[in-house]
Write a protein that holds these residues in place. Structure first.
Motif, PDB file in Angstrom:
ATOM      1  N   ARG A   3       0.855  -1.178   0.000  1.00  0.00           N
ATOM      2  CA  ARG A   3       0.000   0.000   0.000  1.00  0.00           C
ATOM      3  C   ARG A   3       0.893   1.230   0.000  1.00  0.00           C
ATOM      4  O   ARG A   3       1.907   1.269   0.708  1.00  0.00           O
ATOM      5  CB  ARG A   3      -0.904  -0.019   1.235  1.00  0.00           C
ATOM      6  N   ILE A   4       0.552   2.226  -0.792  1.00  0.00           N
ATOM      7  CA  ILE A   4       1.400   3.394  -0.923  1.00  0.00           C
ATOM      8  C   ILE A   4       0.617   4.647  -0.557  1.00  0.00           C
ATOM      9  O   ILE A   4      -0.618   4.670  -0.565  1.00  0.00           O
ATOM     10  CB  ILE A   4       1.983   3.525  -2.348  1.00  0.00           C
ATOM     11  N   ASP A   5       1.367   5.692  -0.251  1.00  0.00           N
ATOM     12  CA  ASP A   5       0.763   6.973   0.089  1.00  0.00           C
ATOM     13  C   ASP A   5       0.014   7.536  -1.115  1.00  0.00           C
ATOM     14  O   ASP A   5       0.440   7.356  -2.255  1.00  0.00           O
ATOM     15  CB  ASP A   5       1.868   7.945   0.523  1.00  0.00           C
ATOM     16  N   LYS A   6      -1.089   8.202  -0.864  1.00  0.00           N
ATOM     17  CA  LYS A   6      -1.880   8.751  -1.960  1.00  0.00           C
ATOM     18  C   LYS A   6      -1.107   9.772  -2.777  1.00  0.00           C
ATOM     19  O   LYS A   6      -1.397   9.998  -3.953  1.00  0.00           O
ATOM     20  CB  LYS A   6      -3.176   9.351  -1.411  1.00  0.00           C
ATOM     21  N   PHE A  23     -13.931  12.729  -7.804  1.00  0.00           N
ATOM     22  CA  PHE A  23     -13.686  11.401  -7.256  1.00  0.00           C
ATOM     23  C   PHE A  23     -12.702  11.512  -6.089  1.00  0.00           C
ATOM     24  O   PHE A  23     -11.857  12.400  -6.072  1.00  0.00           O
ATOM     25  CB  PHE A  23     -13.074  10.471  -8.310  1.00  0.00           C
ATOM     26  N   ARG A  24     -12.817  10.581  -5.138  1.00  0.00           N
ATOM     27  CA  ARG A  24     -11.825  10.534  -4.065  1.00  0.00           C
ATOM     28  C   ARG A  24     -10.987   9.266  -4.203  1.00  0.00           C
ATOM     29  O   ARG A  24     -11.425   8.268  -4.775  1.00  0.00           O
ATOM     30  CB  ARG A  24     -12.488  10.586  -2.693  1.00  0.00           C
ATOM     31  N   ILE A  25      -9.798   9.321  -3.673  1.00  0.00           N
ATOM     32  CA  ILE A  25      -8.894   8.178  -3.730  1.00  0.00           C
ATOM     33  C   ILE A  25      -9.288   7.191  -2.636  1.00  0.00           C
ATOM     34  O   ILE A  25      -9.248   7.520  -1.449  1.00  0.00           O
ATOM     35  CB  ILE A  25      -7.435   8.613  -3.552  1.00  0.00           C
ATOM     36  N   GLU A  26      -9.657   6.002  -3.042  1.00  0.00           N
ATOM     37  CA  GLU A  26     -10.048   4.957  -2.082  1.00  0.00           C
ATOM     38  C   GLU A  26      -8.850   4.110  -1.683  1.00  0.00           C
ATOM     39  O   GLU A  26      -8.632   3.850  -0.503  1.00  0.00           O
ATOM     40  CB  GLU A  26     -11.130   4.065  -2.697  1.00  0.00           C
ATOM     41  N   ASP A  27      -8.075   3.664  -2.652  1.00  0.00           N
ATOM     42  CA  ASP A  27      -6.919   2.797  -2.398  1.00  0.00           C
ATOM     43  C   ASP A  27      -5.810   3.137  -3.379  1.00  0.00           C
ATOM     44  O   ASP A  27      -6.078   3.501  -4.529  1.00  0.00           O
ATOM     45  CB  ASP A  27      -7.288   1.324  -2.591  1.00  0.00           C
ATOM     46  N   ALA A  28      -4.564   2.967  -2.933  1.00  0.00           N
ATOM     47  CA  ALA A  28      -3.411   3.124  -3.823  1.00  0.00           C
ATOM     48  C   ALA A  28      -2.388   2.047  -3.466  1.00  0.00           C
ATOM     49  O   ALA A  28      -2.007   1.918  -2.297  1.00  0.00           O
ATOM     50  CB  ALA A  28      -2.798   4.515  -3.682  1.00  0.00           C
ATOM     51  N   VAL A 154      -7.582   3.170  -6.952  1.00  0.00           N
ATOM     52  CA  VAL A 154      -9.025   3.037  -7.074  1.00  0.00           C
ATOM     53  C   VAL A 154      -9.653   4.367  -6.657  1.00  0.00           C
ATOM     54  O   VAL A 154      -9.436   4.842  -5.537  1.00  0.00           O
ATOM     55  CB  VAL A 154      -9.566   1.891  -6.203  1.00  0.00           C
ATOM     56  N   LEU A 155     -10.396   4.965  -7.578  1.00  0.00           N
ATOM     57  CA  LEU A 155     -11.097   6.222  -7.330  1.00  0.00           C
ATOM     58  C   LEU A 155     -12.584   5.941  -7.247  1.00  0.00           C
ATOM     59  O   LEU A 155     -13.102   5.113  -8.005  1.00  0.00           O
ATOM     60  CB  LEU A 155     -10.836   7.213  -8.469  1.00  0.00           C
ATOM     61  N   VAL A 156     -13.274   6.609  -6.331  1.00  0.00           N
ATOM     62  CA  VAL A 156     -14.704   6.367  -6.199  1.00  0.00           C
ATOM     63  C   VAL A 156     -15.470   7.676  -6.059  1.00  0.00           C
ATOM     64  O   VAL A 156     -14.981   8.653  -5.500  1.00  0.00           O
ATOM     65  CB  VAL A 156     -15.034   5.454  -4.994  1.00  0.00           C
ATOM     66  N   ASN A 157     -16.681   7.654  -6.590  1.00  0.00           N
ATOM     67  CA  ASN A 157     -17.661   8.703  -6.381  1.00  0.00           C
ATOM     68  C   ASN A 157     -18.899   7.971  -5.877  1.00  0.00           C
ATOM     69  O   ASN A 157     -19.606   7.324  -6.659  1.00  0.00           O
ATOM     70  CB  ASN A 157     -17.940   9.451  -7.681  1.00  0.00           C
ATOM     71  N   PRO A 180      -4.937  -9.118  -2.246  1.00  0.00           N
ATOM     72  CA  PRO A 180      -3.904 -10.163  -2.259  1.00  0.00           C
ATOM     73  C   PRO A 180      -4.015 -11.104  -3.460  1.00  0.00           C
ATOM     74  O   PRO A 180      -3.000 -11.517  -4.026  1.00  0.00           O
ATOM     75  CB  PRO A 180      -4.148 -10.903  -0.939  1.00  0.00           C
ATOM     76  N   ALA A 181      -5.257 -11.432  -3.871  1.00  0.00           N
ATOM     77  CA  ALA A 181      -5.431 -12.301  -5.032  1.00  0.00           C
ATOM     78  C   ALA A 181      -4.942 -11.611  -6.304  1.00  0.00           C
ATOM     79  O   ALA A 181      -4.273 -12.230  -7.148  1.00  0.00           O
ATOM     80  CB  ALA A 181      -6.895 -12.698  -5.181  1.00  0.00           C
ATOM     81  N   LEU A 182      -5.266 -10.321  -6.459  1.00  0.00           N
ATOM     82  CA  LEU A 182      -4.770  -9.573  -7.612  1.00  0.00           C
ATOM     83  C   LEU A 182      -3.248  -9.530  -7.623  1.00  0.00           C
ATOM     84  O   LEU A 182      -2.621  -9.673  -8.675  1.00  0.00           O
ATOM     85  CB  LEU A 182      -5.301  -8.141  -7.579  1.00  0.00           C
TER      86      LEU A 182
END
Length: 199
Positions: A3-6, A23-28, A154-157, A180-182
């Motif tokens: 996991r990395i910083d946004k 959109f907001r940043i959900e995961d990076a 991953v960006l989400v609205n 983890p699967a990805l």
């Protein structure tokens, strides 16, 4: 994968920033691609496609997706009227003029996210339903060491309170099973591609 910083996403000169302000940043996340160079982004995309999609995931990941699609069908989350081009406007309609003729990337029945654009160092895919409008952005950047690496953001609205609750509810499944699967699939795809190239 780590996991990395946004800021590792926002600090890159990627085109995606130009039209996703709402959109907001959900995961990076960053994925290991040892030995990769600055021009290998198309190679990793090809390797990932060759490795297959959901059908090649672990039984647990497949079961989670199957359960999600079943719930979506029962509760009407994934009706065409809730998706891209209906409830939400496609990012394709927001693209700057110079990106409108860019390739979209390959769409298949096995990939629920549809292509928005694909360039030499980044690509984006989107999905819309009753809960969210989400974008998966893949980018190519120099890692902490000298090699280049694949980064996924991953960006989400979210669609109101319901969408926010939905994202909170699925977070443990994303972190403990899906990501983890990805990681195993995508990093193995790169290793296999390198082994074929050197063998």
């Amino acid at each position: 994968m780590s996991r990395i910083d946004k800021a590792s996403y926002t600090g890159q000169p990627w085109r995606i920033h130009e039209f996703t302000d709402d959109f907001r940043i959900e995961d990076a996340w960053a994925f290991r691609t040892p030995g990769a160079g600055p021009h290998d982004f198309p190679a990793i995309l090809a390797a990932m496609r060759e490795a297959g999609g959901l059908a090649q995931q672990s039984w647990l990941a497949r079961a989670l997706f199957a359960t999600r699609w079943k719930l979506g069908a029962l509760l009407g989350w994934d009706k065409p009227s809730t998706g891209v081009g209906a409830r939400v406007t496609s990012l394709r309609d927001r693209l700057p003029e110079d990106l409108r003729d860019a390739p979209r990337g390959l769409d298949t029945a096995a990939m629920p996210l549809k292509g928005v654009y694909e360039l030499d160092t980044e690509c984006a895919r989107e999905l819309g339903n009753k809960t969210v409008h989400t974008v998966m952005h893949l980018g190519w950047a120099r890692g902490a060491e000298s090699d280049y690496e694949l980064r996924m953001t991953v960006l989400v609205n979210t669609n109101g309170t319901f969408g926010k609750l939905y994202m909170a509810a699925i977070a443990p499944f994303r972190y403990l099973v899906i990501y983890p699967a990805l990681t195993r699939q995508w990093e193995r795809a790169w290793r296999d591609r390198n082994a074929s190239a050197t063998g």
